[in-house]
Design a protein around this motif. Sequence first.
Motif, mmCIF file in Angstrom:
data_model
loop_
_atom_site.group_PDB
_atom_site.id
_atom_site.type_symbol
_atom_site.label_atom_id
_atom_site.label_comp_id
_atom_site.label_asym_id
_atom_site.label_seq_id
_atom_site.Cartn_x
_atom_site.Cartn_y
_atom_site.Cartn_z
ATOM 1 N N HIS A 148 61.707 35.139 89.727
ATOM 2 C CA HIS A 148 61.840 35.139 91.217
ATOM 3 C C HIS A 148 61.121 36.203 91.707
ATOM 4 O O HIS A 148 60.565 36.860 91.213
ATOM 5 C CB HIS A 148 63.334 35.242 91.353
ATOM 6 C CG HIS A 148 64.070 36.290 91.103
ATOM 7 N ND1 HIS A 148 64.007 36.925 89.803
ATOM 8 C CD2 HIS A 148 64.507 37.503 91.778
ATOM 9 C CE1 HIS A 148 64.455 38.062 89.604
ATOM 10 N NE2 HIS A 148 64.721 38.364 90.731
ATOM 11 N N ASP A 190 60.746 43.783 90.727
ATOM 12 C CA ASP A 190 60.791 44.244 89.560
ATOM 13 C C ASP A 190 60.649 43.212 88.588
ATOM 14 O O ASP A 190 60.783 43.290 87.340
ATOM 15 C CB ASP A 190 62.261 44.781 89.174
ATOM 16 C CG ASP A 190 63.324 43.766 89.864
ATOM 17 O OD1 ASP A 190 63.167 43.026 90.634
ATOM 18 O OD2 ASP A 190 64.407 43.759 88.915
ATOM 19 N N HIS A 191 60.331 41.904 88.961
ATOM 20 C CA HIS A 191 59.804 40.850 88.167
ATOM 21 C C HIS A 191 58.498 40.273 88.310
ATOM 22 O O HIS A 191 57.935 39.934 87.374
ATOM 23 C CB HIS A 191 61.059 39.833 88.476
ATOM 24 C CG HIS A 191 62.211 40.021 88.064
ATOM 25 N ND1 HIS A 191 62.902 39.606 86.784
ATOM 26 C CD2 HIS A 191 63.410 40.761 88.631
ATOM 27 C CE1 HIS A 191 64.106 40.234 86.713
ATOM 28 N NE2 HIS A 191 64.337 40.728 87.554
ATOM 29 N N ASN A 195 68.058 36.259 94.060
ATOM 30 C CA ASN A 195 68.233 36.282 92.550
ATOM 31 C C ASN A 195 68.918 35.007 91.832
ATOM 32 O O ASN A 195 68.461 34.571 90.887
ATOM 33 C CB ASN A 195 69.341 37.333 92.196
ATOM 34 C CG ASN A 195 68.746 38.618 92.371
ATOM 35 O OD1 ASN A 195 67.706 38.921 92.293
ATOM 36 N ND2 ASN A 195 69.740 39.756 92.595
ATOM 37 N N ASP A 233 67.414 36.994 87.071
ATOM 38 C CA ASP A 233 68.533 37.785 87.792
ATOM 39 C C ASP A 233 69.204 36.945 88.321
ATOM 40 O O ASP A 233 70.256 37.140 89.103
ATOM 41 C CB ASP A 233 67.736 38.702 88.950
ATOM 42 C CG ASP A 233 67.329 40.060 88.538
ATOM 43 O OD1 ASP A 233 67.272 40.166 87.275
ATOM 44 O OD2 ASP A 233 66.560 40.481 89.319
HETATM 45 ZN ZN LIG Z 1 66.014 40.126 91.527
#
Ligand SMILES: [Zn+2]
Length: 471
Positions: A182, A186-187, A259, A279
């Motif tokens: 997504h 942080d991904h 998320n 997430d």
């Molecule tokens: Zn996230």
Amino acid sequence: MKFYEKTWFLWLSLIFFAPVGIFLMWKQQRFAKVPRVILAVLFVFVFLVEVAVATSETPPPTTPAAQTSQQKGELQAPETPAEEPQGQAQAEKPLSAQATSAKGDASAPAVAPVAAEPTNSPVASGTLKVHFIDVGQADSILIQSGETAVLVDAGNNGDGNLVVNYLKAQGVTKLAAAIATHPHEDHIGGMDDVLNAFAVDKFYMPNATHTSQTFEDMINAANASGAKKIQVKAGLVMDVPGITGTFLAPVSSSYDDLNNHSAVLKITHGSTSFLLTGDAENISENEMLRNGNLQSTLLKVGHHRSDSSTTAAFLKAVSPKFAVISVGQENTYGHPTDAVLSRLVNAGVQVYRTDQAGTIIATSDGTTITMDKVASEVKANAPPANNTSAPATTTPKPSPAPEPAPTPARKPEPTPVPAESQAQHYVINTSSKKFHYPTCRSLPTKNRGDRDTTRDELINAGYSPCKICNP
Ligand SMILES: [Zn+2]
Ligand SMILES: [Zn+2]
């Protein structure tokens, strides 16, 4: 006449154990001298061949003995987890090359390998390796089977080089698939670096966008890479050679929270399975629960173990043996909630955390998953202990960002008053409708809930601030 004086016994011993046969020939003065010597020489040769065959035979890897020892070793760190695949790879390559050339001599010429195509170093035959790369408060997961490599997420913006170097250290030169679960930084932060550094066949992402520069960078890199772009939906089968994966989410086409758009991937290898949840939060979890097929040996805990994920019902349906939490030591999001940890520990799940163990490698042989680290020392209903005594392993750890010294799990100092619009961690009492700072001395023991949210949202939801800690 004793049995050893009979002719049939003489021949049997000559054929199967020549020294005895030759001894008997001389003892019993069988045959004339010349044929006796010829026979002796002949059967000495036969005997040597037999010995050579017997000693060169290696037991197949799936003997019951090997399996038992693997199962025993399950909880302990394997002695050389990182060296193993390379050793195997070297052992196997000459064999397959020999087989090909032998066939080629006898019949039609063998198909020549495509020289220009880069190939990954294969992992040990029959195994699937899942690396939870330590990228702090972020996600990046490398999956390897045979020569196939798949990357799920690529950490924060600053982690791009770390992830690229880690993959290179594993002998990866191309990715069969890169998956952006997504569009949160942080991904996908390092995904542009990954797409630039490796040949990527397929690029999977859900139908979710973000206005951030990070997202734009990733899309530009994906377009430039020539990777085939595939939109992830629940039920989609990941199309890569040698790895069986199905996406279980996103089920719906739109959500309020990014998320919940998370691509959730279930990898199966023999009787073992891995559930990688990005997430995904409770809304997505509930949709997946309705679709079933969640049971997995290993769960990558959703949203860095925020309390909005890994509901009790979801955990029960997955019923994992192992859980991996990708979480940073410095935690500005208040994610290390004891609630999720307690749920995991109470369910008897062995918990592994990247903030304590660094990069974690789970290896499946099709029947058993072996973890290369010891499980975190966590007690049910207790704050997580900072377990810094993880065993030394040979895992190549790509120069991690300097880590802050471990701090006590709960800091007693007063929490600074946050801006009202800023999300942070609160403990709520669902019965009295009060909300507290997690450091408050009168936290509820019953009807407790943990929320990562803003003060305003809690007040809007009908909660009032605790009079003691004044959140
Ligand atoms: Zn996230
Ligand atoms: Zn995240």
